[in-house]
Design an enzyme around this catalytic site. Structure first.
Site, PDB file in Angstrom:
ATOM      1  N   LYS A 113       0.844  -1.209   0.000  1.00  0.00           N
ATOM      2  CA  LYS A 113       0.000   0.000   0.000  1.00  0.00           C
ATOM      3  C   LYS A 113       0.871   1.248   0.000  1.00  0.00           C
ATOM      4  CE  LYS A 113      -4.664  -0.211   0.790  1.00  0.00           C
ATOM      5  NZ  LYS A 113      -5.797  -0.395   1.651  1.00  0.00           N
ATOM      6  N   LYS A 192      -4.361 -14.106 -13.822  1.00  0.00           N
ATOM      7  CA  LYS A 192      -5.002 -14.717 -12.656  1.00  0.00           C
ATOM      8  C   LYS A 192      -6.418 -14.145 -12.501  1.00  0.00           C
ATOM      9  CE  LYS A 192      -4.539 -14.706  -7.557  1.00  0.00           C
ATOM     10  NZ  LYS A 192      -5.696 -14.078  -7.004  1.00  0.00           N
ATOM     11  N   LYS A 195     -11.044 -10.556  -8.392  1.00  0.00           N
ATOM     12  CA  LYS A 195     -12.091  -9.523  -8.445  1.00  0.00           C
ATOM     13  C   LYS A 195     -11.495  -8.148  -8.741  1.00  0.00           C
ATOM     14  CE  LYS A 195     -12.565  -9.012  -3.399  1.00  0.00           C
ATOM     15  NZ  LYS A 195     -11.831 -10.212  -2.954  1.00  0.00           N
TER      16      LYS A 195
HETATM   17  P1  ADP Z   1      -9.361 -12.023  -5.206  1.00  0.00           P
HETATM   18  O1  ADP Z   1      -8.006 -12.124  -5.892  1.00  0.00           O
HETATM   19  O2  ADP Z   1     -10.472 -12.186  -6.180  1.00  0.00           O
HETATM   20  O3  ADP Z   1      -9.473 -10.770  -4.355  1.00  0.00           O
HETATM   21  P2  ADP Z   1      -9.016 -13.329  -2.671  1.00  0.00           P
HETATM   22  O4  ADP Z   1      -7.648 -12.762  -2.531  1.00  0.00           O
HETATM   23  O5  ADP Z   1     -10.112 -12.783  -1.827  1.00  0.00           O
HETATM   24  O6  ADP Z   1      -9.456 -13.253  -4.221  1.00  0.00           O
HETATM   25  O7  ADP Z   1      -8.906 -14.901  -2.494  1.00  0.00           O
HETATM   26  C1  ADP Z   1      -9.699 -15.690  -1.641  1.00  0.00           C
HETATM   27  C2  ADP Z   1      -9.222 -17.126  -1.772  1.00  0.00           C
HETATM   28  O8  ADP Z   1      -9.408 -17.619  -3.113  1.00  0.00           O
HETATM   29  C3  ADP Z   1      -7.729 -17.300  -1.463  1.00  0.00           C
HETATM   30  O9  ADP Z   1      -7.551 -18.500  -0.735  1.00  0.00           O
HETATM   31  C4  ADP Z   1      -7.071 -17.415  -2.828  1.00  0.00           C
HETATM   32  O10 ADP Z   1      -5.904 -18.200  -2.776  1.00  0.00           O
HETATM   33  C5  ADP Z   1      -8.168 -18.062  -3.672  1.00  0.00           C
HETATM   34  N1  ADP Z   1      -8.088 -17.574  -5.061  1.00  0.00           N
HETATM   35  C6  ADP Z   1      -8.381 -16.325  -5.482  1.00  0.00           C
HETATM   36  N2  ADP Z   1      -8.197 -16.203  -6.822  1.00  0.00           N
HETATM   37  C7  ADP Z   1      -7.780 -17.409  -7.274  1.00  0.00           C
HETATM   38  C8  ADP Z   1      -7.413 -17.922  -8.562  1.00  0.00           C
HETATM   39  N3  ADP Z   1      -7.481 -17.183  -9.664  1.00  0.00           N
HETATM   40  N4  ADP Z   1      -7.013 -19.208  -8.643  1.00  0.00           N
HETATM   41  C9  ADP Z   1      -6.961 -19.988  -7.536  1.00  0.00           C
HETATM   42  N5  ADP Z   1      -7.285 -19.570  -6.285  1.00  0.00           N
HETATM   43  C10 ADP Z   1      -7.693 -18.292  -6.142  1.00  0.00           C
END
Ligand code: ADP
Ligand code: TRP
Length: 313
Positions: A113, A192, A195
């Protein structure tokens, strides 16, 4: 034989996508019954980013519904809200008095950040100590998390060690369980799925939403296999099933995308239907009984901590 204890947490911060499903929810459904499991909704951690009461309330309900819809049995896991157990913030303060500012300054979440020029709140700075409290209050043996959370578990181990050396053996240093089941699920643009990149396929999307997302998957113009489509398809079907389909449809990307929509819809429809019948009041009941069970354990541990640090008379 008594089961080992497992605790994991998730922030209530938005709509789930199929990357979350294959990377986190599905692996959790496969293991949680082998442990005495605690699943915590980290709504206090979510306050570092969410400043909208209605949204936070809704996110909390939604994330519990999502977990139930993918098959988590609420009688086999203690599901609770972090904010329902005041011992979390109480213990976090005690850890904050033991660790140093330079140590906390090395946390990735904080450093990233600051590097981006974003003003970090004191809450974000102390985030790892609240997470350490989440884990250590329950003497969790294993903590399943994504790779991005590895450093936070190291911080929890450090908090345990610091406390133990100051006041005597009290906390068991926890172990991370890095979930690597599927690797990274790619998004519609091939990066990847996340969101924050707006390249997601929503986990509980309607058929129309699934179609819209799948049709937007980027394909190269060569006559080869459309890798971005195939990579997602591979999560749903075996290679033996997919090879003839992709061979018969070389260059016909629309056909392959239609097939992917169909397979995604087959996976998601039962979960979507399951989710639709869960009411907000079911969620309230689950969280209330989870809070009672979590507080029981957390308050016993906290009584011991207070004794040891001298805040009992
Ligand atoms: P985002 O990247 O959408 O904000 P988060 O960081 O909230 O997702 O991830 C929540 C969980 O989902 C974590 O355990 C993360 O490892 C898994 N996860 C998120 N995106 C992926 C992805 N593209 N492939 C596999 N696992 C994922
Ligand atoms: N920081 C975690 C995340 O963003 C969520 C979390 C909070 C957590 N407390 C926890 C995870 C305790 C495991 C254990 O994903």
């Amino acid at each position: 034989m008594t089961k080992k204890r497992l605790l994991t947490g998730l922030q209530s911060s938005g709509t789930l996508h199929i990357g979350n499903y294959f990377g986190a929810l599905k692996p959790f459904t496969n293991i949680y019954q082998d442990y005495e499991s605690y699943l915590m909704i980290a709504d206090l951690h979510a306050l570092t980013t969410v400043r909208d009461a209605k949204l936070l309330r809704q996110n909390t309900i939604d994330v519990v519904k999502d977990y139930l819809a993918v098959g988590i049995d609420p009688t086999k896991v203690v599901m609770f809200r972090q904010s329902d157990v005041p011992q979390h913030t109480e213990l976090a303060w005690i850890f904050e008095c033991l660790v140093t500012v330079p140590f906390l300054m090395q946390a990735h979440a904080y450093k990233d950040k600051v590097a981006k020029g974003i003003e970090a709140s004191a809450g974000l700075f102390n985030y790892p100590m609240l997470m350490a409290a989440d884990i250590l209050l329950y003497d969790a043996d294993v903590v399943p998390v994504g790779e991005d959370q590895r450093q936070h578990i190291e911080y929890a181990r450090e908090a345990a060690t610091k406390f133990n050396s100051a006041y005597g053996e009290t906390f068991t240093p926890p172990q991370e369980m890095i979930i690597k089941a599927v690797g990274i699920v790619p998004g519609t643009d091939g990066q990847k799925m996340s969101k924050s990149y707006k390249n997601t396929i929503p986990l509980f999307g309607t058929r129309e939403e699934l179609e819209k997302a799948v049709m937007s998957i980027v394909t190269d113009s060569g006559g080869k296999r459309p890798e971005n489509v195939y990579a997602i398809h591979k999560l749903l079907k075996t290679e033996a099933e997919l090879t003839p389909l992709y061979e018969a449809n070389q260059g016909k990307y629309k056909n392959l995308k239609d097939a992917l929509v169909e397979d995604l819809d087959t996976l998601i429809t039962p979960m979507r239907e399951e989710r639709a019948i869960i009411s907000d009041s079911d969620i309230k009941d689950i969280l209330e009984s989870g809070a009672v069970r979590a507080r029981e354990r957390a308050s016993a541990k906290m009584a011991q901590v207070k004794q040891q640090i001298g805040i009992t008379i």
